[in-house]
Design a protein around this motif. Structure first.
Motif: not given
Length: 352
Positions: A262-284
């Motif tokens: 299960w650890e090997s399967h979970l690690a494989t799935e985590l490495w292939t998981t896509e996640t959304e990353v945002r670059a925030v220039l500034e907050e006002q």
């Protein structure tokens, strides 16, 4: 035979039949049938096959079979006691496990055959108590063996007198050996120290739980050739509650909670998981009225410059910082710092 005689004969037969039915309906149960109905059997010492109302009452007891690791621990205790008691008595000692059962604490106190010595011990890490009972046969046998009694002669028993100081001290030494073995038997599962609290001869003074509380009773038989007796170890369920999850395991290795597949399967799935990353220039921050008044063509002035740091976020959690730039025809962000341990802990919910 006349018709009148025939009528009288049929009437007598009918009356006899009615009387038989009345007798059957008024039949009184004998003592054996009453005991069977209530679930009491004087010939059943261990109470393993209870039925009737007694079985319904005891159905609330938790069966030790739901804690499979207990049997492994007590099997280990038997092996350890066989070796340690041989060294303690310098005699051929055989220890056997009679049975493991669930019982109410009050019922056990009422069933202890007297005279006996009851040892109250404390499980330090579990913050509760246990009870160790040594019957009179084993007490006199241990005293006889340790004081050099000859083999082949039965231990001398003097009924009706309290145990002497020498007898209590010799039995206390044996109890300390048993508790040390019990501590070693639990060691692979969880560290626990069993410390002897006191010795009692009256069961009323050895109350370590409420009478209705459930407990685990372990009966051990100790044989020294032609001598021996029985030791009973009682652990209330409140004592075992802190390690109940460990006792629910099917095997000793399960306490690590790891499954390599299960650890090997979970690690494989985590490495292939896509996640959304945002670059925030500034907050006002601005008033809600100003936001509602925004129209197409309005300009928002940002305080960020070409060299200002940009916050890189995953959802609402800051991950790292970077610098704005360009790579070919694309706007890029160059990562400046590694992901911090605190941020990784927040992303994984406190688990590493």
């Amino acid at each position: 035979m006349s018709d009148a005689d025939t009528v009288d004969t049929e009437a007598e037969a009918g009356a006899a039949e009615d009387g038989g039915e009345a007798g059957l309906s008024e039949r009184v149960l004998n003592q054996d049938e009453i005991d069977s109905l209530l679930g009491f059997d004087l010939g059943d010492d261990d109470g393993s096959d209870r039925s009737g109302i007694r079985a319904i009452i005891n159905s609330a007891l938790v069966s030790y079979e739901r804690l499979p690791m207990l049997e492994i621990v007590f099997d280990r205790l038997v092996r350890l006691m066989t070796t340690s008691l041989r060294n303690f008595t310098s005699d051929n000692v055989e220890v056997s496990l009679d049975n493991i059962s669930s019982i109410r604490f009050g019922d056990y106190l009422n069933s202890i055959p007297l005279p006996a010595i009851l040892a109250v011990f404390r499980a330090e890490e579990l913050d509760n108590y246990g009870l160790l009972t040594v019957d009179s046969n084993l007490i006199y046998s241990i005293v006889d063996v340790l004081l050099g009694g000859r083999r082949g002669t039965a231990a001398l028993r003097i009924e009706g007198r309290p145990y002497t100081t020498i007898e209590r001290m010799l039995v206390q030494r044996m109890i300390e050996v048993v508790l040390a073995d019990a501590q070693a038997a639990f060691e692979p599962l969880t560290p626990v120290h069993f410390n002897l609290d006191r010795l009692e001869t009256n069961p009323r003074f050895a109350a370590i739980a409420r009478p209705a509380n459930a407990a685990i009773l372990v009966k051990l038989r100790i044989d020294m050739e032609d001598r021996g007796g029985r030791v009973e170890l009682l652990l209330p369920y409140s004592t075992l509650e802190p390690i109940r999850k460990m006792l629910l395991q099917q095997f000793m290795g399960e306490k690590f909670g790891r499954d390599n597949i299960w650890e090997s399967h979970l690690a494989t799935e985590l490495w292939t998981t896509e996640t959304e990353v945002r670059a925030v220039l500034e907050e006002q921050q601005m008033p809600l009225q100003k936001v509602l008044d925004l129209k197409v063509g309005d300009t928002l002035m940002l305080n960020a410059g070409p060299d200002s740091e940009i916050s890189v976020r995953c959802g609402s959690i800051p991950v790292t910082t970077g610098r704005m730039g360009r790579k070919g025809q694309h706007i890029a962000v160059r990562i400046e710092r590694p992901i911090s341990v605190e941020t990784a802990s927040r992303l994984t919910g406190g688990k590493r």
